[in-house]
Design a protein around this motif. Structure first.
Motif, PDB file in Angstrom:
ATOM      1  N   ASN A  61       0.834  -1.199   0.000  1.00  0.00           N
ATOM      2  CA  ASN A  61       0.000   0.000   0.000  1.00  0.00           C
ATOM      3  C   ASN A  61       0.876   1.258   0.000  1.00  0.00           C
ATOM      4  O   ASN A  61       0.648   2.188  -0.784  1.00  0.00           O
ATOM      5  CB  ASN A  61      -0.943  -0.018   1.213  1.00  0.00           C
ATOM      6  CG  ASN A  61      -1.708   1.279   1.383  1.00  0.00           C
ATOM      7  OD1 ASN A  61      -2.182   1.865   0.417  1.00  0.00           O
ATOM      8  ND2 ASN A  61      -1.827   1.727   2.615  1.00  0.00           N
ATOM      9  N   TYR A  62       1.893   1.279   0.877  1.00  0.00           N
ATOM     10  CA  TYR A  62       2.759   2.459   0.955  1.00  0.00           C
ATOM     11  C   TYR A  62       3.690   2.565  -0.249  1.00  0.00           C
ATOM     12  O   TYR A  62       3.920   3.653  -0.771  1.00  0.00           O
ATOM     13  CB  TYR A  62       3.536   2.457   2.272  1.00  0.00           C
ATOM     14  CG  TYR A  62       2.667   2.916   3.415  1.00  0.00           C
ATOM     15  CD1 TYR A  62       2.448   4.269   3.648  1.00  0.00           C
ATOM     16  CD2 TYR A  62       2.017   2.002   4.235  1.00  0.00           C
ATOM     17  CE1 TYR A  62       1.626   4.705   4.675  1.00  0.00           C
ATOM     18  CE2 TYR A  62       1.188   2.423   5.262  1.00  0.00           C
ATOM     19  CZ  TYR A  62       1.003   3.777   5.479  1.00  0.00           C
ATOM     20  OH  TYR A  62       0.176   4.199   6.491  1.00  0.00           O
ATOM     21  N   TYR A  63       4.222   1.440  -0.705  1.00  0.00           N
ATOM     22  CA  TYR A  63       5.079   1.475  -1.903  1.00  0.00           C
ATOM     23  C   TYR A  63       4.288   1.983  -3.108  1.00  0.00           C
ATOM     24  O   TYR A  63       4.818   2.735  -3.932  1.00  0.00           O
ATOM     25  CB  TYR A  63       5.638   0.089  -2.214  1.00  0.00           C
ATOM     26  CG  TYR A  63       6.616  -0.460  -1.192  1.00  0.00           C
ATOM     27  CD1 TYR A  63       7.484   0.366  -0.482  1.00  0.00           C
ATOM     28  CD2 TYR A  63       6.693  -1.836  -0.952  1.00  0.00           C
ATOM     29  CE1 TYR A  63       8.381  -0.143   0.442  1.00  0.00           C
ATOM     30  CE2 TYR A  63       7.605  -2.358  -0.040  1.00  0.00           C
ATOM     31  CZ  TYR A  63       8.440  -1.511   0.658  1.00  0.00           C
ATOM     32  OH  TYR A  63       9.335  -2.027   1.553  1.00  0.00           O
ATOM     33  N   ASN A  64       3.020   1.574  -3.205  1.00  0.00           N
ATOM     34  CA  ASN A  64       2.182   2.009  -4.327  1.00  0.00           C
ATOM     35  C   ASN A  64       1.826   3.490  -4.246  1.00  0.00           C
ATOM     36  O   ASN A  64       1.496   4.107  -5.266  1.00  0.00           O
ATOM     37  CB  ASN A  64       0.915   1.156  -4.428  1.00  0.00           C
ATOM     38  CG  ASN A  64       1.163  -0.154  -5.146  1.00  0.00           C
ATOM     39  OD1 ASN A  64       1.890  -0.200  -6.120  1.00  0.00           O
ATOM     40  ND2 ASN A  64       0.558  -1.227  -4.645  1.00  0.00           N
ATOM     41  N   GLN A  65       1.886   4.068  -3.057  1.00  0.00           N
ATOM     42  CA  GLN A  65       1.698   5.517  -2.930  1.00  0.00           C
ATOM     43  C   GLN A  65       2.985   6.261  -3.302  1.00  0.00           C
ATOM     44  O   GLN A  65       2.944   7.336  -3.897  1.00  0.00           O
ATOM     45  CB  GLN A  65       1.307   5.882  -1.489  1.00  0.00           C
ATOM     46  CG  GLN A  65      -0.078   5.430  -1.068  1.00  0.00           C
ATOM     47  CD  GLN A  65      -0.348   5.805   0.375  1.00  0.00           C
ATOM     48  OE1 GLN A  65      -0.369   6.986   0.716  1.00  0.00           O
ATOM     49  NE2 GLN A  65      -0.544   4.810   1.238  1.00  0.00           N
ATOM     50  N   ALA A  66       4.119   5.656  -2.951  1.00  0.00           N
ATOM     51  CA  ALA A  66       5.413   6.308  -3.202  1.00  0.00           C
ATOM     52  C   ALA A  66       5.771   6.315  -4.684  1.00  0.00           C
ATOM     53  O   ALA A  66       6.276   7.318  -5.203  1.00  0.00           O
ATOM     54  CB  ALA A  66       6.517   5.610  -2.405  1.00  0.00           C
ATOM     55  N   LEU A  67       5.525   5.218  -5.367  1.00  0.00           N
ATOM     56  CA  LEU A  67       5.983   5.050  -6.741  1.00  0.00           C
ATOM     57  C   LEU A  67       5.527   6.155  -7.704  1.00  0.00           C
ATOM     58  O   LEU A  67       6.363   6.741  -8.404  1.00  0.00           O
ATOM     59  CB  LEU A  67       5.590   3.671  -7.266  1.00  0.00           C
ATOM     60  CG  LEU A  67       6.122   3.299  -8.646  1.00  0.00           C
ATOM     61  CD1 LEU A  67       7.647   3.349  -8.679  1.00  0.00           C
ATOM     62  CD2 LEU A  67       5.621   1.906  -9.034  1.00  0.00           C
ATOM     63  N   PRO A  68       4.231   6.482  -7.759  1.00  0.00           N
ATOM     64  CA  PRO A  68       3.845   7.528  -8.715  1.00  0.00           C
ATOM     65  C   PRO A  68       4.439   8.899  -8.381  1.00  0.00           C
ATOM     66  O   PRO A  68       4.709   9.691  -9.279  1.00  0.00           O
ATOM     67  CB  PRO A  68       2.317   7.554  -8.647  1.00  0.00           C
ATOM     68  CG  PRO A  68       1.941   6.805  -7.428  1.00  0.00           C
ATOM     69  CD  PRO A  68       3.075   5.904  -7.083  1.00  0.00           C
ATOM     70  N   ILE A  69       4.675   9.147  -7.098  1.00  0.00           N
ATOM     71  CA  ILE A  69       5.277  10.428  -6.715  1.00  0.00           C
ATOM     72  C   ILE A  69       6.729  10.465  -7.180  1.00  0.00           C
ATOM     73  O   ILE A  69       7.199  11.474  -7.706  1.00  0.00           O
ATOM     74  CB  ILE A  69       5.168  10.669  -5.193  1.00  0.00           C
ATOM     75  CG1 ILE A  69       3.702  10.721  -4.757  1.00  0.00           C
ATOM     76  CG2 ILE A  69       5.888  11.953  -4.798  1.00  0.00           C
ATOM     77  CD1 ILE A  69       3.494  10.729  -3.264  1.00  0.00           C
TER      78      ILE A  69
END
Length: 196
Positions: A176-184
């Motif tokens: 969940n957190y990695y998927n938030q970080a990646l697009p940023i």
């Protein structure tokens, strides 16, 4: 020009420009310019893995910041010194410098500096294996980074939080957190962070 070359990863060129600027700042008695340049030179040496040289420049900048009463500059240099000690594996010393920087950043209302230092303190606790304390600091940093619009810092902290959950074996929450970080990271062009 030194800042631009450093951002481009051309550290030798950055140092060349900083070495040209430094005697001029001294000639015109601009102590703030001198301290900024010394701090920036420390950043380059740190990036080159030359920790002793980095600390030497930070130790030259720090008393100048204090002399000119630039508390934000002082906090930045203290945080940078913490980064060097952290990289050297001297976590107790790193934490001491980070805590000094955090106190000053809060005192002067430097929210970006506060968030960066909170994230760095979290990293020390993470390295010590104290994931709960690391998560506490990361969770303090994240809303501040969002508040000040520090997208790179936000992505880094989201990735760090993901790492804590990953270490705890909670892969769903980590993802969940990695998927938030990646697009940023893609948005800000952080290719290294994207790869990580």
């Amino acid at each position: 020009m030194g800042l631009v070359y450093h951002a481009l990863g051309k550290r030798t060129e950055a140092l060349d420009y900083y070495n040209q600027a430094l005697p001029i700042w001294r000639e015109v008695s601009d102590r703030s310019g001198e301290a900024t340049t010394l701090n920036n030179m420390g950043l380059v040496y740190h990036a080159l893995g030359k920790r002793t040289e980095a600390l030497d420049y930070y130790n030259q900048a720090l008393p100048i910041w204090r002399e000119v009463s630039d508390r934000s500059g002082e906090a930045t240099t203290l945080n940078n010194m913490g980064l060097v000690y952290h990289a050297l594996g001297k976590r107790t010393e790193a934490l001491d410098y980070y805590n000094q920087a955090l106190s000053i950043s809060r005192e002067v209302g430097n929210r970006s500096g506060e968030a960066m230092t909170l994230n760095n303190i979290g990293g020390v606790y993470d390295d010590w294996g104290n994931r709960t304390e690391a998560l506490n600091y990361y969770n303090q940093a994240l809303p501040i980074q969002r508040e000040v619009g520090d997208r790179s810092g936000e992505a880094m902290t989201l990735n760090n939080i993901g790492g804590v959950y990953d270490d705890w074996g909670n892969r769903t929450e980590a993802l969940n957190y990695y998927n938030q970080a990646l697009p940023i990271q893609r948005e800000v062009g952080d290719r290294s962070g994207e790869a990580i």
